[in-house]
Scaffold this motif. Structure first.
Motif, short mmCIF file in Angstrom:
data_model
loop_
_atom_site.label_atom_id
_atom_site.label_comp_id
_atom_site.label_asym_id
_atom_site.label_seq_id
_atom_site.Cartn_x
_atom_site.Cartn_y
_atom_site.Cartn_z
N VAL A 113 0.86 -0.98 0.28
CA VAL A 113 -0.07 0.07 0.01
C VAL A 113 1.11 1.22 0.04
CG1 VAL A 113 -0.27 -0.18 2.42
CG2 VAL A 113 -1.82 1.22 1.20
N VAL A 114 0.62 2.14 -0.61
CA VAL A 114 1.51 3.28 -1.05
C VAL A 114 0.96 4.77 -0.58
CG1 VAL A 114 2.49 4.66 -2.88
CG2 VAL A 114 2.45 2.09 -3.05
N LEU A 115 1.88 5.41 0.18
CA LEU A 115 1.66 6.73 0.80
C LEU A 115 2.80 7.41 0.07
CD1 LEU A 115 0.44 6.45 4.41
CD2 LEU A 115 -1.07 6.80 2.34
N ARG A 116 2.49 8.27 -1.11
CA ARG A 116 3.53 9.05 -1.63
C ARG A 116 4.12 10.22 -1.27
NH1 ARG A 116 3.57 8.96 -6.95
NH2 ARG A 116 2.03 7.22 -7.02
N GLU A 117 3.45 10.63 -0.05
CA GLU A 117 3.86 11.76 0.37
C GLU A 117 5.04 11.84 1.26
OE1 GLU A 117 -0.48 11.96 0.24
OE2 GLU A 117 0.93 10.46 0.93
N ARG A 118 6.24 12.99 1.06
CA ARG A 118 7.50 12.76 1.91
C ARG A 118 7.15 13.46 3.44
NH1 ARG A 118 12.42 14.23 -1.74
NH2 ARG A 118 12.04 12.84 -3.51
N PHE A 158 10.17 9.26 6.19
CA PHE A 158 9.11 8.58 7.01
C PHE A 158 9.37 8.41 8.32
CE2 PHE A 158 6.40 5.15 8.70
CZ PHE A 158 4.98 5.60 8.25
N GLY A 159 8.36 8.89 9.35
CA GLY A 159 8.48 8.90 10.72
C GLY A 159 9.18 9.90 11.13
N CYS A 160 9.26 11.14 10.73
CA CYS A 160 10.12 12.12 11.40
C CYS A 160 9.14 12.76 12.45
CB CYS A 160 10.34 13.23 10.24
SG CYS A 160 9.01 13.81 9.46
N SER A 207 13.11 5.54 1.27
CA SER A 207 14.34 5.94 0.93
C SER A 207 15.12 6.53 2.09
CB SER A 207 14.52 6.86 -0.30
OG SER A 207 13.72 8.06 -0.18
N GLU A 208 14.14 7.00 3.06
CA GLU A 208 14.65 7.57 4.46
C GLU A 208 13.60 7.22 5.46
OE1 GLU A 208 16.33 11.86 6.31
OE2 GLU A 208 16.06 11.67 4.15
N ILE A 209 14.21 7.00 6.66
CA ILE A 209 13.22 6.66 7.81
C ILE A 209 13.85 7.13 9.10
CG2 ILE A 209 12.09 4.85 9.32
CD1 ILE A 209 12.13 3.06 6.83
N ALA A 210 13.09 8.16 9.55
CA ALA A 210 13.71 8.69 10.90
C ALA A 210 14.29 7.95 11.84
CB ALA A 210 12.74 9.63 11.36
N GLU A 225 16.57 5.64 -3.27
CA GLU A 225 15.41 6.32 -3.84
C GLU A 225 14.90 6.08 -5.32
OE1 GLU A 225 13.81 10.63 -2.87
OE2 GLU A 225 16.01 10.39 -2.81
N PRO A 226 15.69 5.61 -6.38
CA PRO A 226 15.15 5.22 -7.33
C PRO A 226 14.50 4.04 -7.25
CG PRO A 226 17.45 5.81 -7.76
CD PRO A 226 17.09 5.90 -6.49
N VAL A 227 14.80 2.93 -6.47
CA VAL A 227 13.85 1.75 -6.10
C VAL A 227 12.76 2.20 -5.50
CG1 VAL A 227 13.71 -0.46 -5.04
CG2 VAL A 227 16.07 0.48 -6.23
N VAL A 228 12.74 3.02 -4.65
CA VAL A 228 11.57 3.39 -3.90
C VAL A 228 10.58 3.97 -4.80
CG1 VAL A 228 10.24 4.62 -2.02
CG2 VAL A 228 12.62 3.46 -1.62
N ASP A 229 11.03 4.99 -5.54
CA ASP A 229 10.08 5.71 -6.52
C ASP A 229 9.21 4.79 -7.48
OD1 ASP A 229 10.94 8.25 -5.55
OD2 ASP A 229 12.42 8.46 -7.10
#
Length: 198
Positions: A12-17, A77-79, A101-104, A123-127
């Motif tokens: 399930v995708v949440l594309r927001e940063r 994510f998780g900041c 691509s980045e998790i707090a 990041e390219p994989v996550v994108d």
């Protein structure tokens, strides 16, 4: 905590940063220390319309995402605050892994303590994953890999101690308690050595 060895699931995708912990579980739901039931409040401000009804367009409300156990999210994510309720809410929602691509750091630490696997990929994989919601992935904790559709395997970093705890299905305290007999033997041996040294 249940052992986490492998997981095969749709995404399930949440594309927001910059999805922060207050968006994952708003502060008004932090009055409990019970983990059970927090899932219904996860992303509460995003999941409902102004009249309180479910927003049919929010990914976790869409029928095709029911049962999806892998969340793919935008960068950072998780900041935000360090609330442990955030991984509790996601786990109660049914999520077992978060890919970004980045998790707090604090969220990552809290997640691992609660059997939720934070996976950082390039990041390219996550994108690519964000652009293909609902695809099936396989996560293997022992090999620290995510298998993509088509069979490509991508490695992810995971602390060795966290990996052991996940595979054995124990938290940090549980791991220490399992070592109690060895600790007791060491203490007894140490006390004998000290007595002989006098």
């Amino acid at each position: 905590m249940q052992p986490f060895t492998t997981l095969t699931s749709r995404t399930v995708v949440l594309r927001e940063r910059n999805i922060d912990t207050d968006q994952i579980i708003p502060a008004r739901f932090l009055t409990t220390t019970e983990r059970k039931g927090l899932g219904k409040h996860a992303f509460s401000d995003w999941r409902t319309l102004p009249d309180g009804s479910p927003d049919p367009d929010f990914p976790f409300n869409r029928p095709e995402n029911i049962g999806a156990r892998i969340l793919v999210a935008g960068r950072n994510f998780g900041c935000g605050s360090s609330r442990e309720h955030a991984p509790w809410a996601l786990a109660d929602l049914g999520v077992r892994a978060v890919i970004s691509s980045e998790i707090a750091d604090i969220f990552r630490s809290n997640a691992l303590k609660n059997g939720l696997v934070p996976i950082v990929l390039d990041e390219p994989v996550v994108d690519e994953l964000i652009d293909r919601p609902g695809i099936e992935l396989q996560i293997d904790i022992a090999s620290q890999t995510v298998t993509l559709p088509g069979g490509t395997r991508v490695r992810f970093p995971l602390d060795a101690f966290a990996r052991t705890c996940l595979l054995e299905g124990v938290d940090q305290l549980g791991y220490l308690l399992r070592q109690a007999p060895a600790i007791q033997r060491f203490e007894e041996s140490n006390q004998r050595s000290q007595r002989h040294a006098r």
